[in-house]
Write a protein that holds these residues in place. Structure first.
Motif, PDB file in Angstrom:
ATOM      1  N   ALA A 307      10.510  97.434   3.571  1.00 13.05           N
ATOM      2  CA  ALA A 307       9.599  98.577   3.480  1.00 13.05           C
ATOM      3  C   ALA A 307       9.496  99.299   4.817  1.00 13.05           C
ATOM      4  N   ARG A 308       9.419  98.544   5.889  1.00  9.27           N
ATOM      5  CA  ARG A 308       9.322  99.151   7.218  1.00  9.27           C
ATOM      6  C   ARG A 308      10.567 100.012   7.495  1.00  9.27           C
ATOM      7  N   ARG A 309      11.713  99.505   7.132  1.00  6.26           N
ATOM      8  CA  ARG A 309      12.970 100.241   7.364  1.00  6.26           C
ATOM      9  C   ARG A 309      13.047 101.482   6.479  1.00  6.26           C
ATOM     10  N   LEU A 310      12.675 101.349   5.211  1.00  2.76           N
ATOM     11  CA  LEU A 310      12.752 102.466   4.284  1.00  2.76           C
ATOM     12  C   LEU A 310      11.712 103.544   4.603  1.00  2.76           C
ATOM     13  N   LEU A 311      10.546 103.128   5.073  1.00  2.00           N
ATOM     14  CA  LEU A 311       9.518 104.099   5.466  1.00  2.00           C
ATOM     15  C   LEU A 311       9.993 104.946   6.648  1.00  2.00           C
ATOM     16  N   ASN A 312      10.701 104.318   7.570  1.00  2.00           N
ATOM     17  CA  ASN A 312      11.244 105.079   8.698  1.00  2.00           C
ATOM     18  C   ASN A 312      12.201 106.160   8.202  1.00  2.00           C
ATOM     19  N   ASP A 313      13.031 105.818   7.233  1.00  2.00           N
ATOM     20  CA  ASP A 313      13.958 106.811   6.699  1.00  2.00           C
ATOM     21  C   ASP A 313      13.214 107.882   5.920  1.00  2.00           C
ATOM     22  N   LEU A 314      12.166 107.482   5.206  1.00  2.00           N
ATOM     23  CA  LEU A 314      11.367 108.447   4.454  1.00  2.00           C
ATOM     24  C   LEU A 314      10.718 109.457   5.403  1.00  2.00           C
ATOM     25  N   ARG A 315      10.187 108.973   6.516  1.00  2.00           N
ATOM     26  CA  ARG A 315       9.551 109.871   7.487  1.00  2.00           C
ATOM     27  C   ARG A 315      10.587 110.812   8.106  1.00  2.00           C
ATOM     28  N   SER A 316      11.765 110.280   8.367  1.00  2.00           N
ATOM     29  CA  SER A 316      12.832 111.128   8.903  1.00  2.00           C
ATOM     30  C   SER A 316      13.216 112.204   7.895  1.00  2.00           C
ATOM     31  N   TYR A 317      13.274 111.838   6.628  1.00  2.55           N
ATOM     32  CA  TYR A 317      13.614 112.789   5.573  1.00  2.55           C
ATOM     33  C   TYR A 317      12.519 113.841   5.425  1.00  2.55           C
ATOM     34  N   ARG A 318      11.270 113.421   5.580  1.00  2.00           N
ATOM     35  CA  ARG A 318      10.162 114.374   5.506  1.00  2.00           C
ATOM     36  C   ARG A 318      10.280 115.416   6.620  1.00  2.00           C
ATOM     37  N   GLY A 319      10.623 114.953   7.828  1.00  2.00           N
ATOM     38  CA  GLY A 319      10.821 115.884   8.937  1.00  2.00           C
ATOM     39  C   GLY A 319      11.949 116.850   8.658  1.00  2.00           C
ATOM     40  N   TYR A 320      13.027 116.341   8.047  1.00  2.00           N
ATOM     41  CA  TYR A 320      14.161 117.204   7.691  1.00  2.00           C
ATOM     42  C   TYR A 320      13.741 118.264   6.678  1.00  2.00           C
ATOM     43  N   LEU A 321      12.952 117.852   5.670  1.00  2.00           N
ATOM     44  CA  LEU A 321      12.493 118.802   4.657  1.00  2.00           C
ATOM     45  C   LEU A 321      11.612 119.887   5.265  1.00  2.00           C
ATOM     46  N   GLU A 322      10.711 119.483   6.151  1.00  4.41           N
ATOM     47  CA  GLU A 322       9.812 120.458   6.768  1.00  4.41           C
ATOM     48  C   GLU A 322      10.596 121.459   7.612  1.00  4.41           C
ATOM     49  N   GLN A 323      11.588 120.980   8.321  1.00  5.80           N
ATOM     50  CA  GLN A 323      12.405 121.873   9.145  1.00  5.80           C
ATOM     51  C   GLN A 323      13.236 122.809   8.266  1.00  5.80           C
ATOM     52  N   LYS A 324      13.798 122.279   7.200  1.00  6.85           N
ATOM     53  CA  LYS A 324      14.654 123.059   6.312  1.00  6.85           C
ATOM     54  C   LYS A 324      13.861 124.114   5.552  1.00  6.85           C
ATOM     55  N   GLU A 325      12.662 123.744   5.084  1.00  8.67           N
ATOM     56  CA  GLU A 325      11.877 124.661   4.252  1.00  8.67           C
ATOM     57  C   GLU A 325      10.857 125.468   5.036  1.00  8.67           C
ATOM     58  N   GLY A 326      10.678 125.155   6.322  1.00  8.30           N
ATOM     59  CA  GLY A 326       9.785 125.921   7.166  1.00  8.30           C
ATOM     60  C   GLY A 326       8.329 125.837   6.776  1.00  8.30           C
ATOM     61  N   ARG A 327       7.915 124.722   6.229  1.00 11.50           N
ATOM     62  CA  ARG A 327       6.523 124.533   5.832  1.00 11.50           C
ATOM     63  C   ARG A 327       6.197 123.053   5.834  1.00 11.50           C
ATOM     64  N   PRO A 328       4.908 122.688   5.956  1.00 12.56           N
ATOM     65  CA  PRO A 328       4.530 121.274   5.901  1.00 12.56           C
ATOM     66  C   PRO A 328       4.798 120.685   4.513  1.00 12.56           C
ATOM     67  N   VAL A 329       5.249 119.468   4.474  1.00 14.54           N
ATOM     68  CA  VAL A 329       5.489 118.763   3.213  1.00 14.54           C
ATOM     69  C   VAL A 329       4.538 117.574   3.155  1.00 14.54           C
ATOM     70  N   PRO A 330       3.607 117.535   2.193  1.00 18.67           N
ATOM     71  CA  PRO A 330       2.676 116.402   2.093  1.00 18.67           C
ATOM     72  C   PRO A 330       3.429 115.078   1.956  1.00 18.67           C
ATOM     73  N   GLU A 331       2.826 114.009   2.473  1.00 17.57           N
ATOM     74  CA  GLU A 331       3.476 112.697   2.459  1.00 17.57           C
ATOM     75  C   GLU A 331       3.816 112.246   1.047  1.00 17.57           C
ATOM     76  N   THR A 332       2.909 112.479   0.096  1.00 15.34           N
ATOM     77  CA  THR A 332       3.166 112.041  -1.281  1.00 15.34           C
ATOM     78  C   THR A 332       4.350 112.795  -1.882  1.00 15.34           C
ATOM     79  N   VAL A 333       4.434 114.112  -1.580  1.00 15.73           N
ATOM     80  CA  VAL A 333       5.562 114.907  -2.082  1.00 15.73           C
ATOM     81  C   VAL A 333       6.865 114.418  -1.447  1.00 15.73           C
ATOM     82  N   ALA A 334       6.818 114.156  -0.135  1.00 16.42           N
ATOM     83  CA  ALA A 334       8.014 113.651   0.551  1.00 16.42           C
ATOM     84  C   ALA A 334       8.453 112.317  -0.041  1.00 16.42           C
ATOM     85  N   GLY A 335       7.484 111.468  -0.387  1.00 18.86           N
ATOM     86  CA  GLY A 335       7.804 110.166  -0.971  1.00 18.86           C
ATOM     87  C   GLY A 335       8.536 110.297  -2.297  1.00 18.86           C
TER      88      GLY A 335
END
Length: 423
Positions: A307-335
């Motif tokens: 879980a610790r390893r997968l959460l790190n990747d999830l957070r990295s993916y959330r950052g990628y989404l926010e950068q790509k879409e130019g808006r904040p992405v809620p944690e639940t949506v990113a999950g």
């Protein structure tokens, strides 16, 4: 006969048609399975598949079976790393005038391995160190919970890959006793007995040519108590704090315990003439902060390290989404998006004939490690999908299976006459 089963009862219903009135070693049934990584047991143990689930059945004295059934149930309710008990069949009819033992039923621990299988099939580059560390952590968790094992050994433990490390699970609890707390004498009986048994088991591996040449069984046996004491002290020692350092020292201690894979249950500060004494009560159950968080966000049920390893990747993916879409992405949506667009998409690439090698979360962890390796070689991020295709093509086929096989299937290095632990 009498059947005693823990809920949900639906899991037990499919087992009732098995030939319980016959001696377990004489059973003939299409649902019986062979386990490729079976260990050694002093009892008759058979494995069955019912309704898509695998169970281990162990024939044992009725008094001991009832006792182990209750104790394993208690450990499960406490969240301890042990096999999950389903039920027990008692008062079985005599055969040729001889009273039959009871049969204890536990759920098979998916993707788990005996210590012999770990060494013989190369699931890890440093099997000795990782097995001993896993055994030490298991013992510490059990002792914090007040459990005296009484028969601690590699043979009575199952091991499962866990995000680059190995997790250990108690299998055999025949001699175990649960107390409100353990005396130092009982703890050290367990430790000294474990060191003696582990040394003997490693000598046995050495005799069979399965132990690396640079591993000394005597040294490893002596190392186990030292590692145990170091971890126990880190988790339970008292600290004397000055008033001006309380806040950061308490946070520092909690962080250190979390890094070791444990959670803090309670913090106690006691004022004395010498200063403030810090007592930290470590949570006895298997750590679960990251595991629970990942489950809430994605619905995945995995181990804490995974879980610790997968959460790190999830957070990295959330950052990628926010950068790509130019808006904040809620944690639940990113999950939800990470689960659908990353995890599930990668798992869909694994062919059916390779699905028995590692559990899905472990495969995803391995792919993330492979992605890092490939990116280092390429000097740029190669992406998860490309890494997954490379890993599934080049590495996963070389990984030994960690699931069961049907009787008669090829299981190299396994003695078909050996009994297995109830895992």
């Amino acid at each position: 006969m009498r059947f005693i089963f823990r809920p949900p009862a639906a899991h037990a219903a499919g087992l009732l048609s098995l030939p319980w009135d016959e001696p377990l070693e004489e059973w003939q049934d299409d649902r019986l399975l062979e386990v490729v990584h079976r260990g050694i047991s002093r009892h008759v143990v058979r494995f069955v598949e019912v309704d898509g689930k695998v169970y281990a059945l162990k024939e044992i004295d009725e008094r001991l079976a009832r006792r182990e059934y209750r104790l394993l149930g208690q450990l499960e309710s406490m969240g301890m790393p042990a096999v999950s008990v389903l039920g027990v069949c008692v008062e079985r009819p005599p055969v040729d005038g001889v009273v039959q033992d009871a049969v204890l039923v536990t759920r098979f621990l998916d993707y788990s391995m005996s210590y012999r299988y770990v060494f013989s099939h190369g699931h890890t580059a440093q099997p000795t160190d990782q097995l001993v560390d896993a055994m030490v952590e298991l013992l510490v968790r059990l002792h914090l919970a007040g459990l005296f094992w009484g028969d601690c050994s590699l043979s009575n433990t199952l091991f499962r890959p866990d995000a680059g490390s190995i997790g250990a699970y108690l299998v055999d609890a025949e001699t175990a006793e649960l107390h409100p707390s353990l005396s130092e004498g009982k703890r050290w009986f367990d430790i000294e007995y474990a060191a003696e048994r582990v040394g003997g088991e490693l000598f046995d591996l050495q005799y069979g040519g399965l132990l690396p040449e640079d591993v000394d069984p005597v040294e490893i046996a002596a190392e186990l108590p030292r590692r145990y004491q170091a971890l126990w002290d880190e988790l339970t020692r008292e600290e004397l704090l000055r008033p001006d350092e309380q806040r950061y020292r308490v946070a520092e201690r909690v962080d250190r315990i979390n890094e070791l894979g444990f959670d803090v249950d309670e913090i106690e500060l006691i004022t004395t003439d010498d200063g403030v004494r810090l007592r930290v009560h470590t949570q006895v159950a298997e750590a679960g902060r990251h595991r629970n968080q990942l489950f809430v966000l994605t619905g995945l049920q995995v181990t804490e390290n995974q879980a610790r390893r997968l959460l790190n990747d999830l957070r990295s993916y959330r950052g990628y989404l926010e950068q790509k879409e130019g808006r904040p992405v809620p944690e639940t949506v990113a999950g939800h998006r990470w689960r659908a667009e990353q995890f599930d998409r990668v798992m869909a690439l694994v062919p059916e004939d390779l699905a028995d090698r590692l559990e899905p979360a472990e495969v995803f962890h391995e792919i993330l490690e492979h992605r890092w390796f490939l990116s280092e070689q390429a000097g740029k991020d190669v992406g998860t999908t490309a890494a997954a295709k490379s890993y599934i093509t080049r590495i996963l086929p070389q990984t030994p299976s960690t699931l069961t096989v049907l009787p008669g299937a090829d299981a190299p290095g396994i003695d078909p006459s050996a009994d297995a632990p109830t895992g």
